[in-house]
Design a protein around this motif. Structure first.
Motif, PDB file in Angstrom:
ATOM      1  N   LEU A 229       0.862  -1.180   0.000  1.00 45.47           N
ATOM      2  CA  LEU A 229       0.000   0.000   0.000  1.00 45.47           C
ATOM      3  C   LEU A 229       0.897   1.227   0.000  1.00 45.47           C
ATOM      4  CD1 LEU A 229      -3.132   0.219   0.146  1.00 45.47           C
ATOM      5  CD2 LEU A 229      -2.847   0.862   2.541  1.00 45.47           C
ATOM      6  N   SER A 230       0.642   2.165  -0.911  1.00 47.84           N
ATOM      7  CA  SER A 230       1.508   3.335  -1.085  1.00 47.84           C
ATOM      8  C   SER A 230       0.711   4.621  -0.946  1.00 47.84           C
ATOM      9  CB  SER A 230       2.156   3.294  -2.475  1.00 47.84           C
ATOM     10  OG  SER A 230       2.730   4.547  -2.800  1.00 47.84           O
ATOM     11  N   TRP A 231       1.274   5.598  -0.233  1.00 45.59           N
ATOM     12  CA  TRP A 231       0.701   6.940  -0.177  1.00 45.59           C
ATOM     13  C   TRP A 231       1.785   7.983  -0.461  1.00 45.59           C
ATOM     14  CZ3 TRP A 231       1.349   3.408   3.557  1.00 45.59           C
ATOM     15  CH2 TRP A 231       2.162   3.713   4.640  1.00 45.59           C
ATOM     16  N   THR A 232       2.767   7.597  -1.281  1.00 50.14           N
ATOM     17  CA  THR A 232       3.796   8.542  -1.714  1.00 50.14           C
ATOM     18  C   THR A 232       3.176   9.600  -2.617  1.00 50.14           C
ATOM     19  OG1 THR A 232       4.328   7.229  -3.663  1.00 50.14           O
ATOM     20  CG2 THR A 232       5.530   6.705  -1.660  1.00 50.14           C
ATOM     21  N   GLU A 233       3.937  10.650  -2.899  1.00 49.65           N
ATOM     22  CA  GLU A 233       3.429  11.709  -3.777  1.00 49.65           C
ATOM     23  C   GLU A 233       2.962  11.149  -5.113  1.00 49.65           C
ATOM     24  OE1 GLU A 233       5.359  15.982  -2.681  1.00 49.65           O
ATOM     25  OE2 GLU A 233       6.507  14.697  -4.026  1.00 49.65           O
ATOM     26  N   GLY A 234       3.771  10.276  -5.692  1.00 44.02           N
ATOM     27  CA  GLY A 234       3.429   9.702  -6.990  1.00 44.02           C
ATOM     28  C   GLY A 234       2.722   8.368  -6.895  1.00 44.02           C
ATOM     29  N   ARG A 235       2.372   7.935  -5.658  1.00 48.64           N
ATOM     30  CA  ARG A 235       1.753   6.637  -5.412  1.00 48.64           C
ATOM     31  C   ARG A 235       2.564   5.512  -6.064  1.00 48.64           C
ATOM     32  NH1 ARG A 235      -4.561   8.012  -6.706  1.00 48.64           N
ATOM     33  NH2 ARG A 235      -4.418  10.184  -6.090  1.00 48.64           N
ATOM     34  N   GLY A 236       3.876   5.609  -5.913  1.00 46.25           N
ATOM     35  CA  GLY A 236       4.748   4.576  -6.446  1.00 46.25           C
ATOM     36  C   GLY A 236       4.898   3.432  -5.471  1.00 46.25           C
ATOM     37  N   GLY A 237       5.295   2.277  -5.999  1.00 46.13           N
ATOM     38  CA  GLY A 237       5.480   1.115  -5.149  1.00 46.13           C
ATOM     39  C   GLY A 237       6.090  -0.031  -5.920  1.00 46.13           C
ATOM     40  N   PRO A 238       6.337  -1.146  -5.265  1.00 46.69           N
ATOM     41  CA  PRO A 238       6.962  -2.287  -5.944  1.00 46.69           C
ATOM     42  C   PRO A 238       6.020  -2.916  -6.966  1.00 46.69           C
ATOM     43  CG  PRO A 238       6.266  -2.888  -3.721  1.00 46.69           C
ATOM     44  CD  PRO A 238       6.062  -1.416  -3.841  1.00 46.69           C
ATOM     45  N   HIS A 239       6.618  -3.373  -8.071  1.00 46.43           N
ATOM     46  CA  HIS A 239       5.854  -4.048  -9.120  1.00 46.43           C
ATOM     47  C   HIS A 239       6.128  -5.546  -9.146  1.00 46.43           C
ATOM     48  CE1 HIS A 239       4.967  -0.019 -10.337  1.00 46.43           C
ATOM     49  NE2 HIS A 239       4.412  -0.375 -11.493  1.00 46.43           N
ATOM     50  N   THR A 240       7.177  -5.969  -8.458  1.00 43.13           N
ATOM     51  CA  THR A 240       7.542  -7.387  -8.422  1.00 43.13           C
ATOM     52  C   THR A 240       7.885  -7.776  -7.001  1.00 43.13           C
ATOM     53  OG1 THR A 240       9.908  -7.005  -8.781  1.00 43.13           O
ATOM     54  CG2 THR A 240       8.516  -7.207 -10.756  1.00 43.13           C
ATOM     55  N   VAL A 241       7.871  -9.080  -6.733  1.00 46.82           N
ATOM     56  CA  VAL A 241       8.225  -9.546  -5.401  1.00 46.82           C
ATOM     57  C   VAL A 241       9.693  -9.261  -5.105  1.00 46.82           C
ATOM     58  CG1 VAL A 241       8.826 -11.923  -6.050  1.00 46.82           C
ATOM     59  CG2 VAL A 241       7.912 -11.453  -3.758  1.00 46.82           C
ATOM     60  N   GLU A 242      10.529  -9.231  -6.155  1.00 38.85           N
ATOM     61  CA  GLU A 242      11.947  -8.893  -5.951  1.00 38.85           C
ATOM     62  C   GLU A 242      12.090  -7.452  -5.483  1.00 38.85           C
ATOM     63  OE1 GLU A 242      11.582 -12.431  -8.327  1.00 38.85           O
ATOM     64  OE2 GLU A 242      10.786 -10.405  -8.703  1.00 38.85           O
ATOM     65  N   GLN A 243      11.303  -6.541  -6.068  1.00 37.75           N
ATOM     66  CA  GLN A 243      11.355  -5.146  -5.626  1.00 37.75           C
ATOM     67  C   GLN A 243      10.809  -5.009  -4.206  1.00 37.75           C
ATOM     68  OE1 GLN A 243       9.217  -2.894  -8.567  1.00 37.75           O
ATOM     69  NE2 GLN A 243      10.802  -3.147 -10.142  1.00 37.75           N
ATOM     70  N   ALA A 244       9.768  -5.758  -3.899  1.00 31.78           N
ATOM     71  CA  ALA A 244       9.234  -5.742  -2.532  1.00 31.78           C
ATOM     72  C   ALA A 244      10.285  -6.226  -1.538  1.00 31.78           C
ATOM     73  CB  ALA A 244       7.980  -6.611  -2.454  1.00 31.78           C
ATOM     74  N   GLU A 245      11.022  -7.269  -1.916  1.00 35.49           N
ATOM     75  CA  GLU A 245      12.079  -7.801  -1.054  1.00 35.49           C
ATOM     76  C   GLU A 245      13.187  -6.782  -0.848  1.00 35.49           C
ATOM     77  OE1 GLU A 245      13.979 -10.072   1.521  1.00 35.49           O
ATOM     78  OE2 GLU A 245      12.047 -10.636   0.651  1.00 35.49           O
ATOM     79  N   GLU A 246      13.503  -5.992  -1.873  1.00 40.54           N
ATOM     80  CA  GLU A 246      14.522  -4.944  -1.724  1.00 40.54           C
ATOM     81  C   GLU A 246      14.082  -3.913  -0.688  1.00 40.54           C
ATOM     82  OE1 GLU A 246      15.217  -3.328  -5.573  1.00 40.54           O
ATOM     83  OE2 GLU A 246      16.137  -5.172  -6.377  1.00 40.54           O
ATOM     84  N   HIS A 247      12.805  -3.528  -0.721  1.00 41.86           N
ATOM     85  CA  HIS A 247      12.287  -2.615   0.304  1.00 41.86           C
ATOM     86  C   HIS A 247      12.453  -3.217   1.692  1.00 41.86           C
ATOM     87  CE1 HIS A 247      10.481   0.707  -1.942  1.00 41.86           C
ATOM     88  NE2 HIS A 247      10.018  -0.166  -2.832  1.00 41.86           N
ATOM     89  N   MET A 248      12.160  -4.505   1.822  1.00 40.61           N
ATOM     90  CA  MET A 248      12.239  -5.175   3.117  1.00 40.61           C
ATOM     91  C   MET A 248      13.688  -5.235   3.599  1.00 40.61           C
ATOM     92  SD  MET A 248       9.710  -6.318   4.985  1.00 40.61           S
ATOM     93  CE  MET A 248       8.434  -6.874   3.849  1.00 40.61           C
ATOM     94  N   GLN A 249      14.602  -5.537   2.698  1.00 37.23           N
ATOM     95  CA  GLN A 249      16.015  -5.630   3.078  1.00 37.23           C
ATOM     96  C   GLN A 249      16.563  -4.279   3.510  1.00 37.23           C
ATOM     97  OE1 GLN A 249      17.911  -7.436  -0.323  1.00 37.23           O
ATOM     98  NE2 GLN A 249      17.186  -9.508   0.168  1.00 37.23           N
ATOM     99  N   ARG A 250      16.192  -3.212   2.808  1.00 39.27           N
ATOM    100  CA  ARG A 250      16.654  -1.870   3.205  1.00 39.27           C
ATOM    101  C   ARG A 250      16.094  -1.488   4.574  1.00 39.27           C
ATOM    102  NH1 ARG A 250      16.012  -0.582  -2.526  1.00 39.27           N
ATOM    103  NH2 ARG A 250      13.863   0.096  -2.120  1.00 39.27           N
ATOM    104  N   THR A 251      14.851  -1.897   4.821  1.00 34.52           N
ATOM    105  CA  THR A 251      14.226  -1.595   6.113  1.00 34.52           C
ATOM    106  C   THR A 251      14.929  -2.339   7.246  1.00 34.52           C
ATOM    107  OG1 THR A 251      12.113  -1.245   4.998  1.00 34.52           O
ATOM    108  CG2 THR A 251      12.046  -1.600   7.375  1.00 34.52           C
ATOM    109  N   ALA A 252      15.205  -3.617   7.033  1.00 33.99           N
ATOM    110  CA  ALA A 252      15.936  -4.394   8.042  1.00 33.99           C
ATOM    111  C   ALA A 252      17.307  -3.783   8.297  1.00 33.99           C
ATOM    112  CB  ALA A 252      16.075  -5.840   7.586  1.00 33.99           C
ATOM    113  N   HIS A 253      17.966  -3.343   7.234  1.00 33.65           N
ATOM    114  CA  HIS A 253      19.293  -2.726   7.389  1.00 33.65           C
ATOM    115  C   HIS A 253      19.193  -1.452   8.208  1.00 33.65           C
ATOM    116  CE1 HIS A 253      22.882  -0.398   6.110  1.00 33.65           C
ATOM    117  NE2 HIS A 253      23.458  -1.581   6.148  1.00 33.65           N
ATOM    118  N   PHE A 254      18.160  -0.646   7.966  1.00 36.57           N
ATOM    119  CA  PHE A 254      17.980   0.580   8.738  1.00 36.57           C
ATOM    120  C   PHE A 254      17.842   0.271  10.223  1.00 36.57           C
ATOM    121  CE2 PHE A 254      14.873   3.156  11.021  1.00 36.57           C
ATOM    122  CZ  PHE A 254      15.522   4.382  11.045  1.00 36.57           C
ATOM    123  N   TRP A 255      16.926  -0.645  10.568  1.00 34.92           N
ATOM    124  CA  TRP A 255      16.681  -0.913  11.987  1.00 34.92           C
ATOM    125  C   TRP A 255      17.907  -1.514  12.667  1.00 34.92           C
ATOM    126  CZ3 TRP A 255      13.078   1.671  14.053  1.00 34.92           C
ATOM    127  CH2 TRP A 255      11.865   1.909  13.412  1.00 34.92           C
TER     128      TRP A 255
END
Length: 642
Positions: A229-255
């Motif tokens: 679910l996206s509420w960015t300015e451009g309502r952008g978001g992942p189009h593939t499960v690989e892109q979704a996984e990249e978001h998850m990995q960056r988030t884990a790295h941040f925390w």
């Protein structure tokens, strides 16, 4: 299920849907127990996820915005479930270590499923239409995305996605429209009303059924799918499960990177400190440095009662505990941001700070009720805003001064723009310390001469004098210390009963847990007989099942009706106070017991029902986690010195 408690009510009206492992009761509730919820955050907003896979609380775009999913407060106010079709009790649930990412594992008759979900955080990005940030940019910022990844790890599992947003605190059903139907591998759908817009992405085909988006898909072993679910300015978001996984990995790295900046003892309770630190970071509003008191509004302090408040704001009194907790764990960056947030706040005409502000610095937090919401388990009213924002609470001055003093000792620097704010708080404390107020608990009865308020006015003068001395303002320091001595004498003369126990206020001998602060703020040394007498009196006379009450409601004019649960904050204060007076074994045992009451994911609400261990009040509660850090640190330090 809360530790040591009996089975609790089930979630969503289905048998057995309580916290993990609980059984239905005779009076089965349609609401999950408060401790059942997991907490997701991107430091702009948050989501609460029930164990059945439903996001039941989420406000956009910020913590204090109207909800788009509000089933937490009314079963018809919107939710978003991702999980196996027809199976609602998971086999296991945890935070992925070092993160605020939740992993849930499900066993179905045909196979096993794993769901990983997060509010994602990525590299800093600039917005075309401005930003809510007032702090300097960091390397990371919120993606403004919820990402949920589903993986069939064995066998075959039928997965269901049901997204039913109800906007503006459940008042308005969202209108869905198809942007892309899935022919290019991703389905995109927009949900809108006049003021809110967000986009659903999934590689599972979705359809529209009234106000809900619905998808179902049978997954085979090794298959991975996603929705977001996206509420960015451009309502952008992942189009593939690989892109979704990249978001998850960056988030884990941040925390994990953030958590590694702290220092934690090699101790069995290290996990509790780290989970509390992650919860506190998740409750921090990154754009300004504010700390919200809790993620929710109107979760009841009394089942079915009226003690329901909106805690999605920043209390100044939390300041000293916030700074103590953050510095104790070596998390100095957040402490710096909070100090700057305090310096940014608009003050009253007399130079004083309000007791609380909005997370973006708003002064007006006028309270209203949402009559269309039924409330958690019928607890009504549901409130937005907090009417206590303009109360007289004389302890606020000491809280601010103590926090800055703690910060200056750690950082050896006070921002120049902060000094006029501090001086004004000292002058305000000097003017009002003789006046009655509403006290630390924000009583809505008649003002009284609360001992804790006098105590914090003493803190204001004492810390102000110390800070003035550090800055070379010798004359100010001497004047303020003289007034601190006068306040001290007044408290010791009028605030102690015939037993040598500190009172709630000058006109009563009733007890109040806030007097546990006497040794913690160094008003008296721990070996003073009045300190010991007060700690022991609260332990013996102001507890229910060994857990501490704020006060006896029948002895206190707080302007409200009904009972309330034991306050976790106060119980953790008792741990620290017992440790201070040398009762180390008792402090350790009480601390161990309190840690056992954590939710299955290591979180705490504001209160516990002593008879059952059931969590009550807003959740997760920052003040409880701050007091936990203080208490656990006290006990560990005492253990290491023995």
């Amino acid at each position: 299920m809360s530790a040591n408690g009996p089975p609790l009510a089930g979630a969503t009206g289905r048998p057995g849907l309580g916290s993990l492992g609980s059984l239905p009761t005779a009076t089965d509730s349609p609401f999950p127990p408060i401790a059942d919820y997991g907490f997701l955050s991107d430091c702009h907003t948050c989501a609460l996820v029930a164990s059945d896979g439903s996001i039941e609380w989420m406000c956009l775009p910020h913590f204090d915005s109207p909800s788009i999913f509000g089933a937490l407060l009314d079963r018809g106010a919107g939710s978003w479930r991702v999980g196996p079709y027809g199976i609602y009790v998971p086999a296991g649930r945890r935070y992925i270590p070092g993160t605020n990412i939740i992993e849930t594992t499900w066993m179905t008759p045909q196979g096993w499923l794993r769901v990983v979900e997060a509010l994602t955080i990525g590299p800093w990005h600039d917005n075309k239409h401005g930003s809510s940030h007032t702090r300097p940019p960091t390397d990371y910022d919120a993606d403004h995305l919820v990402v949920r990844i589903v993986e069939c790890i064995q066998g075959q599992v039928q997965v269901e996605i049901v997204c039913e947003p109800m906007l503006d605190y459940g008042a308005t059903a969202a209108t869905w429209s198809v942007v892309q139907s899935g022919e290019e591998g991703v389905c995109m759908m927009d949900a809108t009303d006049e003021t809110t817009a967000f986009r659903m992405f999934s590689d599972i085909r979705m359809g529209i059924e009234g106000n809900r988006a619905h998808g179902r898909h049978t997954m085979n072993e090794g298959e991975r799918r996603f929705c977001a679910l996206s509420w960015t300015e451009g309502r952008g978001g992942p189009h593939t499960v690989e892109q979704a996984e990249e978001h998850m990995q960056r988030t884990a790295h941040f925390w994990r990177t953030w958590l590694a900046e702290g220092t934690y003892p090699d101790h069995p309770w290290r996990f509790n400190l780290q989970r509390s630190a992650l919860a506190l970071k998740g409750l921090t509003f990154m754009p300004t440095g504010a700390l919200v008191a809790a993620a929710t509004t109107s979760l009841p302090e009394t089942p079915h009662g009226e003690r329901n408040w909106d805690y999605r704001y920043c209390w100044m009194r939390d300041a000293s505990f916030t700074l103590w907790g953050l510095h104790a764990l070596g998390l100095n960056w957040e402490a710096d941001d909070f100090i700057q947030y305090v310096a940014d706040m608009e003050r009253n005409e007399d130079g004083s700070l309000q007791i609380m502000y909005g997370i973006k610095g708003q002064k007006d937090l006028t309270e209203s009720t949402l009559e269309h919401l039924k409330g958690y388990e019928g607890a009504h009213p549901v409130r937005v805003g907090n009417g206590a924002y303009n109360q007289r609470q004389n302890d606020v001055f000491g809280a601010v001064l103590d926090s800055v003093y703690l910060h200056s000792k750690k950082r050896d620097h006070i921002p120049e723009r902060l000094w006029p704010v501090l001086a004004d708080q000292v002058h305000c404390a000097a003017k009002v310390w003789k006046e009655p107020d509403q006290g630390i608990w924000e009583a809505r009865g008649e003002p009284c001469h609360y001992v804790s308020s006098k105590l914090m006015c003493w803190v204001a003068m004492d810390r102000g004098a110390r800070l003035a001395e550090r800055r070379g303002h010798v004359e100010n320091g001497e004047q303020w210390q003289a007034l601190a001595d006068e306040i001290r004498e007044d408290i010791l003369t009028r605030g102690v009963d015939n037993r040598g126990v500190f009172r709630q206020h000058y006109e009563t001998d009733a007890l109040d847990a806030s007097t546990l602060l006497v040794p913690l703020v160094r008003f008296l040394p721990p070996e003073d007989e009045r300190v010991r007498a007060t700690v022991m009196a609260i332990r013996d006379e102001l507890t229910d099942g060994g857990l501490v009450l704020r006060y006896r409601t029948e002895e206190t004019d707080d302007g409200l009706h009904g009972e309330e649960g034991t306050f976790l904050l106060c119980s953790f204060w008792l741990v620290s106070a017992l440790s201070e007076i040398g009762e180390h074994r008792e402090a350790e045992h009480l601390c161990e017991r309190l840690l056992s009451y954590a939710s299955p994911l290591g979180l705490y609400a504001e209160e516990l029902e002593a008879s059952s261990g059931r969590h009550l009040g807003n959740y997760p509660q920052a003040f409880t986690h701050l007091a936990l850090i203080n208490a656990v640190t006290h006990v560990i330090n005492a253990q290491q010195q023995l």
